[in-house]
Design a protein around this motif. Structure first.
Motif, PDB file in Angstrom:
ATOM      1  N   LEU A 134       0.832  -1.206   0.000  1.00  0.00           N
ATOM      2  CA  LEU A 134       0.000   0.000   0.000  1.00  0.00           C
ATOM      3  C   LEU A 134       0.863   1.250   0.000  1.00  0.00           C
ATOM      4  CD1 LEU A 134      -2.847   1.255   0.209  1.00  0.00           C
ATOM      5  CD2 LEU A 134      -2.659   1.040   2.703  1.00  0.00           C
ATOM      6  N   GLY A 135       1.894   1.242   0.832  1.00  0.00           N
ATOM      7  CA  GLY A 135       2.799   2.384   0.898  1.00  0.00           C
ATOM      8  C   GLY A 135       3.539   2.617  -0.402  1.00  0.00           C
ATOM      9  N   ALA A 136       3.766   1.531  -1.152  1.00  0.00           N
ATOM     10  CA  ALA A 136       4.462   1.645  -2.438  1.00  0.00           C
ATOM     11  C   ALA A 136       3.520   1.991  -3.578  1.00  0.00           C
ATOM     12  CB  ALA A 136       5.188   0.331  -2.739  1.00  0.00           C
ATOM     13  N   GLY A 137       2.239   2.188  -3.276  1.00  0.00           N
ATOM     14  CA  GLY A 137       1.281   2.556  -4.300  1.00  0.00           C
ATOM     15  C   GLY A 137       0.860   1.423  -5.202  1.00  0.00           C
ATOM     16  N   ARG A 138       0.967   0.186  -4.701  1.00  0.00           N
ATOM     17  CA  ARG A 138       0.645  -0.969  -5.538  1.00  0.00           C
ATOM     18  C   ARG A 138      -0.741  -1.556  -5.243  1.00  0.00           C
ATOM     19  NH1 ARG A 138       4.967  -3.341  -8.133  1.00  0.00           N
ATOM     20  NH2 ARG A 138       4.202  -5.465  -7.798  1.00  0.00           N
ATOM     21  N   ILE A 139      -1.497  -0.942  -4.356  1.00  0.00           N
ATOM     22  CA  ILE A 139      -2.858  -1.388  -4.060  1.00  0.00           C
ATOM     23  C   ILE A 139      -3.831  -0.270  -4.417  1.00  0.00           C
ATOM     24  CG2 ILE A 139      -4.469  -2.138  -2.275  1.00  0.00           C
ATOM     25  CD1 ILE A 139      -2.204  -3.385  -0.762  1.00  0.00           C
ATOM     26  N   ARG A 140      -4.852  -0.623  -5.186  1.00  0.00           N
ATOM     27  CA  ARG A 140      -5.844   0.380  -5.612  1.00  0.00           C
ATOM     28  C   ARG A 140      -7.252  -0.156  -5.400  1.00  0.00           C
ATOM     29  NH1 ARG A 140      -6.682  -1.516 -10.864  1.00  0.00           N
ATOM     30  NH2 ARG A 140      -4.978  -2.782 -11.666  1.00  0.00           N
ATOM     31  N   LEU A 148      -7.687   2.690   0.363  1.00  0.00           N
ATOM     32  CA  LEU A 148      -7.517   1.791   1.497  1.00  0.00           C
ATOM     33  C   LEU A 148      -6.683   2.452   2.587  1.00  0.00           C
ATOM     34  CD1 LEU A 148      -7.829  -1.074   2.700  1.00  0.00           C
ATOM     35  CD2 LEU A 148      -5.778  -1.723   1.417  1.00  0.00           C
ATOM     36  N   GLU A 149      -7.154   2.326   3.826  1.00  0.00           N
ATOM     37  CA  GLU A 149      -6.397   2.829   4.975  1.00  0.00           C
ATOM     38  C   GLU A 149      -5.631   1.681   5.623  1.00  0.00           C
ATOM     39  OE1 GLU A 149      -6.078   5.918   5.819  1.00  0.00           O
ATOM     40  OE2 GLU A 149      -7.499   6.635   4.294  1.00  0.00           O
ATOM     41  N   PRO A 150      -4.398   1.907   6.080  1.00  0.00           N
ATOM     42  CA  PRO A 150      -3.617   0.836   6.714  1.00  0.00           C
ATOM     43  C   PRO A 150      -4.344   0.184   7.886  1.00  0.00           C
ATOM     44  CG  PRO A 150      -2.221   2.726   6.251  1.00  0.00           C
ATOM     45  CD  PRO A 150      -3.623   3.159   5.957  1.00  0.00           C
ATOM     46  N   ASP A 151      -5.090   0.965   8.659  1.00  0.00           N
ATOM     47  CA  ASP A 151      -5.795   0.403   9.814  1.00  0.00           C
ATOM     48  C   ASP A 151      -6.844  -0.626   9.396  1.00  0.00           C
ATOM     49  OD1 ASP A 151      -4.293   1.998  11.430  1.00  0.00           O
ATOM     50  OD2 ASP A 151      -5.872   3.467  11.849  1.00  0.00           O
ATOM     51  N   THR A 152      -7.380  -0.486   8.206  1.00  0.00           N
ATOM     52  CA  THR A 152      -8.365  -1.449   7.723  1.00  0.00           C
ATOM     53  C   THR A 152      -7.729  -2.827   7.576  1.00  0.00           C
ATOM     54  OG1 THR A 152      -9.587   0.272   6.559  1.00  0.00           O
ATOM     55  CG2 THR A 152      -9.981  -2.002   5.866  1.00  0.00           C
ATOM     56  N   LEU A 153      -6.509  -2.861   7.083  1.00  0.00           N
ATOM     57  CA  LEU A 153      -5.803  -4.131   6.950  1.00  0.00           C
ATOM     58  C   LEU A 153      -5.606  -4.788   8.310  1.00  0.00           C
ATOM     59  CD1 LEU A 153      -3.137  -3.000   4.342  1.00  0.00           C
ATOM     60  CD2 LEU A 153      -5.049  -4.547   3.911  1.00  0.00           C
ATOM     61  N   GLU A 154      -5.230  -3.997   9.290  1.00  0.00           N
ATOM     62  CA  GLU A 154      -4.983  -4.540  10.631  1.00  0.00           C
ATOM     63  C   GLU A 154      -6.271  -5.028  11.287  1.00  0.00           C
ATOM     64  OE1 GLU A 154      -2.240  -5.192  11.928  1.00  0.00           O
ATOM     65  OE2 GLU A 154      -0.745  -3.989  10.869  1.00  0.00           O
ATOM     66  N   ILE A 302      -3.982  -9.011  -8.335  1.00  0.00           N
ATOM     67  CA  ILE A 302      -4.576  -9.976  -7.412  1.00  0.00           C
ATOM     68  C   ILE A 302      -5.592  -9.234  -6.549  1.00  0.00           C
ATOM     69  CG2 ILE A 302      -4.176 -11.578  -5.510  1.00  0.00           C
ATOM     70  CD1 ILE A 302      -3.039 -12.516  -8.195  1.00  0.00           C
ATOM     71  N   LYS A 303      -6.831  -9.679  -6.596  1.00  0.00           N
ATOM     72  CA  LYS A 303      -7.892  -9.046  -5.816  1.00  0.00           C
ATOM     73  C   LYS A 303      -7.810  -9.506  -4.362  1.00  0.00           C
ATOM     74  CE  LYS A 303     -12.963  -8.626  -5.638  1.00  0.00           C
ATOM     75  NZ  LYS A 303     -13.254  -9.414  -4.434  1.00  0.00           N
ATOM     76  N   LEU A 304      -8.034  -8.571  -3.453  1.00  0.00           N
ATOM     77  CA  LEU A 304      -8.030  -8.867  -2.024  1.00  0.00           C
ATOM     78  C   LEU A 304      -9.457  -8.955  -1.493  1.00  0.00           C
ATOM     79  CD1 LEU A 304      -5.272  -6.381  -0.779  1.00  0.00           C
ATOM     80  CD2 LEU A 304      -5.000  -8.825  -1.266  1.00  0.00           C
ATOM     81  N   VAL A 438     -14.551  -5.714   4.079  1.00  0.00           N
ATOM     82  CA  VAL A 438     -13.998  -4.358   4.072  1.00  0.00           C
ATOM     83  C   VAL A 438     -12.930  -4.169   3.002  1.00  0.00           C
ATOM     84  CG1 VAL A 438     -14.504  -3.855   6.486  1.00  0.00           C
ATOM     85  CG2 VAL A 438     -12.365  -4.996   5.907  1.00  0.00           C
ATOM     86  N   LEU A 439     -12.579  -5.225   2.290  1.00  0.00           N
ATOM     87  CA  LEU A 439     -11.581  -5.107   1.224  1.00  0.00           C
ATOM     88  C   LEU A 439     -12.197  -5.464  -0.117  1.00  0.00           C
ATOM     89  CD1 LEU A 439      -8.340  -6.687   2.771  1.00  0.00           C
ATOM     90  CD2 LEU A 439      -8.972  -4.279   2.619  1.00  0.00           C
ATOM     91  N   ASN A 440     -12.054  -4.567  -1.058  1.00  0.00           N
ATOM     92  CA  ASN A 440     -12.388  -4.818  -2.455  1.00  0.00           C
ATOM     93  C   ASN A 440     -11.358  -4.040  -3.262  1.00  0.00           C
ATOM     94  OD1 ASN A 440     -13.938  -5.878  -4.627  1.00  0.00           O
ATOM     95  ND2 ASN A 440     -14.968  -3.912  -4.842  1.00  0.00           N
ATOM     96  N   HIS A 441     -10.123  -4.532  -3.182  1.00  0.00           N
ATOM     97  CA  HIS A 441      -8.976  -3.823  -3.734  1.00  0.00           C
ATOM     98  C   HIS A 441      -8.102  -4.793  -4.517  1.00  0.00           C
ATOM     99  CE1 HIS A 441     -10.414  -1.381  -0.399  1.00  0.00           C
ATOM    100  NE2 HIS A 441      -9.820  -0.340  -0.955  1.00  0.00           N
ATOM    101  N   ALA A 442      -7.298  -4.261  -5.414  1.00  0.00           N
ATOM    102  CA  ALA A 442      -6.423  -5.086  -6.248  1.00  0.00           C
ATOM    103  C   ALA A 442      -4.968  -4.694  -6.015  1.00  0.00           C
ATOM    104  CB  ALA A 442      -6.774  -4.923  -7.717  1.00  0.00           C
ATOM    105  N   VAL A 443      -4.101  -5.703  -5.989  1.00  0.00           N
ATOM    106  CA  VAL A 443      -2.668  -5.506  -5.812  1.00  0.00           C
ATOM    107  C   VAL A 443      -1.976  -5.713  -7.153  1.00  0.00           C
ATOM    108  CG1 VAL A 443      -0.612  -6.188  -4.526  1.00  0.00           C
ATOM    109  CG2 VAL A 443      -2.877  -6.459  -3.482  1.00  0.00           C
ATOM    110  N   ASP A 444      -1.160  -4.771  -7.568  1.00  0.00           N
ATOM    111  CA  ASP A 444      -0.349  -4.944  -8.767  1.00  0.00           C
ATOM    112  C   ASP A 444       0.839  -5.839  -8.414  1.00  0.00           C
ATOM    113  OD1 ASP A 444      -2.019  -3.215 -10.087  1.00  0.00           O
ATOM    114  OD2 ASP A 444      -0.732  -1.465  -9.833  1.00  0.00           O
ATOM    115  N   VAL A 445       1.021  -6.924  -9.170  1.00  0.00           N
ATOM    116  CA  VAL A 445       2.092  -7.882  -8.875  1.00  0.00           C
ATOM    117  C   VAL A 445       2.971  -8.072 -10.096  1.00  0.00           C
ATOM    118  CG1 VAL A 445       0.796  -9.108  -7.087  1.00  0.00           C
ATOM    119  CG2 VAL A 445       0.587  -9.823  -9.476  1.00  0.00           C
ATOM    120  N   ASP A 446       4.229  -8.424  -9.850  1.00  0.00           N
ATOM    121  CA  ASP A 446       5.173  -8.710 -10.931  1.00  0.00           C
ATOM    122  C   ASP A 446       5.090 -10.160 -11.366  1.00  0.00           C
ATOM    123  OD1 ASP A 446       6.143  -6.065 -10.837  1.00  0.00           O
ATOM    124  OD2 ASP A 446       7.529  -6.585  -9.215  1.00  0.00           O
TER     125      ASP A 446
END
Length: 463
Positions: A134-140, A148-154, A302-304, A438-446
């Motif tokens: 998330l901090g690297a801008g790879r989750i949208r 997405l807020e970091p606290d939501t993940l926790e 990858i969808k979360l 609470v998650l409907n987000h996608a991660v960009d992966v290599d």
């Protein structure tokens, strides 16, 4: 994993049912084996049944039902010498769900004298890793969610990533005969072997979409699953029950199922486009589909999915047949809400913001609510009171405050005290923790497999 350099002329996928544990007639599998399938693929779950199963990490199916289906399918796969693929094990695809299904499979194989190599593919995600992404801008976010807020993940009890076909293919190439995977797209397990053997992506993904729910693409979904035969120009769908039928309409209609767009469907690796697909009846029970295309994505994603506790629930249910009240049921329900809210404030000292109260009128408008065009008075109404509060004790206390009102509440103009009927004794049933997605987000992966871990039982190694 790379496609075969020598594509097979066709690949056959046997789909026994829409979900492991839902059941199917053994004779449909026997018939399916006579059609020489190359793989058996069956889904193990989804998000259809809500966030509880992901949040709690438990399955909606009973172990006995899963065991029954696995007993038939493991024997079939072993006898035919073909792989068995299961996705979204344990309903939500948590690591515990994969291990649960694997434990049942190992027990079945021990009793049946089978020696099949099992791969477990885990899809649970570490919040710390996701916070870095998330901090690297790879989750949208995916609509309609926002950033997405970091606290939501926790806050999530469990988070899973939704894999495509690649982890299944890698596990097979590594020697697995049975692949039990965590959260996966419903289509990934059916598309894996056709793609491995060089089938075009358009027909492979479209066929996988059609067979994802077994016999739902037939005119009699209760009759069992289907077999898809994919080739270079398209695919053919055939029911596993010789008496069942596929029609162009029943096959084409499945693109309407669980899709925002009936012509386009996104997978981790790209987008299936069926806008030019044609559906032709080969005979009275088989359908051929041609013209499907697949557009590879510039960025693999990858969808979360994640679920967290929202509170604790207690439910109470009463039945009303008093004709005067049923004729004025909306006004009665509004009065019930007002009085319960007032009494909870007086007796428990709780404001509206401290809990949630839901009143559902079954037999009247519990499903469609105000959208229901039927204004005729119902003959009887089932009133469900659902309380959500920060603790189980508080939720039950609120339901108990409502108890006398749900038994004898008259409308102001009534000159007698009506009696209603609770469905259970005690009237209050504690449901435990309630969850929300609470998650409907996608991660960009290599790499399509980088977020997943594979364990091969025979070699006792992790990949």
């Amino acid at each position: 994993m790379t496609p075969s350099t020598d594509p097979a002329p066709q690949v056959r996928v046997l789909s026994p049912s829409g979900m492991l544990g839902a059941g199917f007639a053994p004779e449909t599998i026997e018939y399916g084996l006579t059609l020489n399938p190359d793989v058996i693929a069956i889904d193990g779950g989804s998000t259809d049944s809500g966030p509880y199963y992901l949040g709690a990490g438990v399955a909606k199916t009973t172990a006995a039902a899963v065991r029954r289906d696995l007993d038939i399918l493991l024997r079939a796969a072993a006898g035919a010498g073909i792989p068995l693929l299961v996705g979204s094990c344990g309903t939500s695809g948590t690591d515990s769900g994969v291990d649960w299904v694997a434990g049942i499979a190992e027990s079945v194989m021990a009793e049946a004298g089978l020696d099949l190599r099992i791969a477990r593919v885990y899809s649970e995600q570490d919040p710390a890793f996701l916070k870095e992404e998330l901090g690297a801008g790879r989750i949208r976010p995916l609509a309609p969610h926002g950033p997405l807020e970091p606290d939501t993940l926790e806050s999530c009890a469990h988070i899973v990533g939704m894999m495509g076909h690649e982890p299944f293919a890698d596990a097979i190439e590594a020697g697995a005969q049975v692949v039990l995977a965590g959260r996966a797209t419903d289509t990934a397990l059916a598309a894996a072997v056709p793609l491995m053997r060089g089938m075009p992506a358009g027909p492979a993904w479209h066929a996988a979409k059609v067979v994802e729910c077994g016999g739902q693409c037939t005119t009699d979904p209760r009759a069992g699953g289907v077999l898809a035969t994919i080739d270079a120009g398209g695919f053919v769908i055939e029911p596993l029950d010789p008496a069942n039928v596929c029609t162009p309409a029943s096959v084409a209609a499945h693109m309407l199922y669980e899709t925002a767009n009936p012509f386009r469907m996104r997978e981790p690796a790209g987008t299936l486009d069926v806008s030019d697909a044609t559906y032709t009846a080969l005979d009275h029970r088989r359908v051929r589909v041609e013209g499907s295309r697949f557009e590879p994505a510039v960025q693999h994603t990858i969808k979360l999915e994640g679920a967290r506790v929202t509170g604790y629930e207690t439910v109470s249910f009463t039945g009303i047949r008093d004709p005067y009240i049923t004729a004025h049921i909306d006004r009665w329900a509004a009065l019930l809400r007002t009085l319960v809210t007032d009494r909870v404030r007086q007796t428990l000292g709780l404001s509206d913001d401290d809990y949630a109260l839901d009143i559902r009128l079954y037999g009247h408008n519990a499903i469609l609510e105000a959208a229901d065009p039927d204004t005729a008075p119902p003959r009887e109404v089932g009133v469900m009171l659902l309380v959500n509060a920060p603790s189980q004790a508080t939720a039950t206390a609120i339901a108990k405050v409502a108890n006398p009102l749900m038994l004898h509440l008259p409308l102001p103009e009534m000159q007698y005290l009506p009696s209603f009927a609770f469905a259970t004794s005690p009237a209050e049933t504690e449901r435990g923790p309630a969850y929300e997605f609470v998650l409907n987000h996608a991660v960009d992966v290599d790499s399509p497999t980088s977020m997943f871990r594979t364990h091969h039982a025979h070699e006792d190694t992790h990949v």
